[in-house]
Design an enzyme around this catalytic site. Sequence first.
Site, short mmCIF file in Angstrom:
data_model
loop_
_atom_site.label_atom_id
_atom_site.label_comp_id
_atom_site.label_asym_id
_atom_site.label_seq_id
_atom_site.Cartn_x
_atom_site.Cartn_y
_atom_site.Cartn_z
N SER A 60 1.08 -1.09 0.56
CA SER A 60 -0.12 -0.09 -0.22
C SER A 60 0.88 0.92 0.04
CB SER A 60 -0.81 0.08 1.56
OG SER A 60 -1.63 -1.36 1.37
N ILE A 86 -3.12 -4.04 7.80
CA ILE A 86 -3.29 -4.91 8.87
C ILE A 86 -2.47 -4.61 9.61
CG2 ILE A 86 -3.90 -7.07 9.57
CD1 ILE A 86 -4.77 -8.30 7.45
N THR A 90 4.29 -4.35 15.13
CA THR A 90 4.97 -2.89 15.52
C THR A 90 4.20 -1.83 14.87
OG1 THR A 90 5.46 -3.28 12.80
CG2 THR A 90 6.65 -4.52 14.14
N HIS A 92 5.00 -0.09 11.87
CA HIS A 92 5.05 -0.08 10.59
C HIS A 92 3.97 -0.02 9.89
CE1 HIS A 92 7.21 -0.46 7.33
NE2 HIS A 92 5.78 -1.63 6.94
N ARG A 131 -14.75 -6.68 5.48
CA ARG A 131 -14.96 -6.12 4.64
C ARG A 131 -14.38 -6.58 2.68
NH1 ARG A 131 -13.80 -5.09 8.85
NH2 ARG A 131 -14.81 -2.51 10.72
#
Length: 157
Positions: A60, A86, A90, A92, A131
């Site tokens: 992404s 997701i 961490t 990140h 989703r």
Amino acid sequence: MHTDVKHIEGELKADGKRFAIIISRFNGLVTEQLYAAAEDCLLRHGTKPSDITVVRVPGSYEIGPAAAKLAERADIDAVICLGAVIRGETTHYDFVAGEAAKSIGQIALEYRKPVVFGVLTTETVEQALNRAGIKSGNKGWDCAMTAIEMADLMTKL
Ligand code: INI
């Protein structure tokens, strides 16, 4: 409501419009389901298959640069960005999700074109799958509907 007030909104007509779909390969189990629904939605609303361009990026975080290239093209009316971030152990997650959201918003304004935000941000894989066609609809389909409406609206504004 006064009869002289001008109301402008997009219609859900996709024929003649050209769309790009960007798919992040990270969490592909989820993002490929978003893609399938987005493409299905465009085709069912009259888009010609040859008017759809599909671009895959590693994650992404990489959606922004690809979206900028596609948004600057005169032969693309709207860009649909699909990813799944997701949350893991961490931080990140926050950087990836934040960058994707920021860059997509900036590109839409810079090129004055619909660049639709279909990057899921969830705590768990289960929430993301829900989703992406399991329990809570499919964000890919929703984003394609938004792209169709906005592409039509832009021609009217
Ligand atoms: N990319 C995602 O699309 N989703 C994630 O959940 C994710 N996490 O959690 O790390 C992710 N990371 C990769 C990132 O998008 C870049 O591809 C990478 O950092 C290289 O720039």
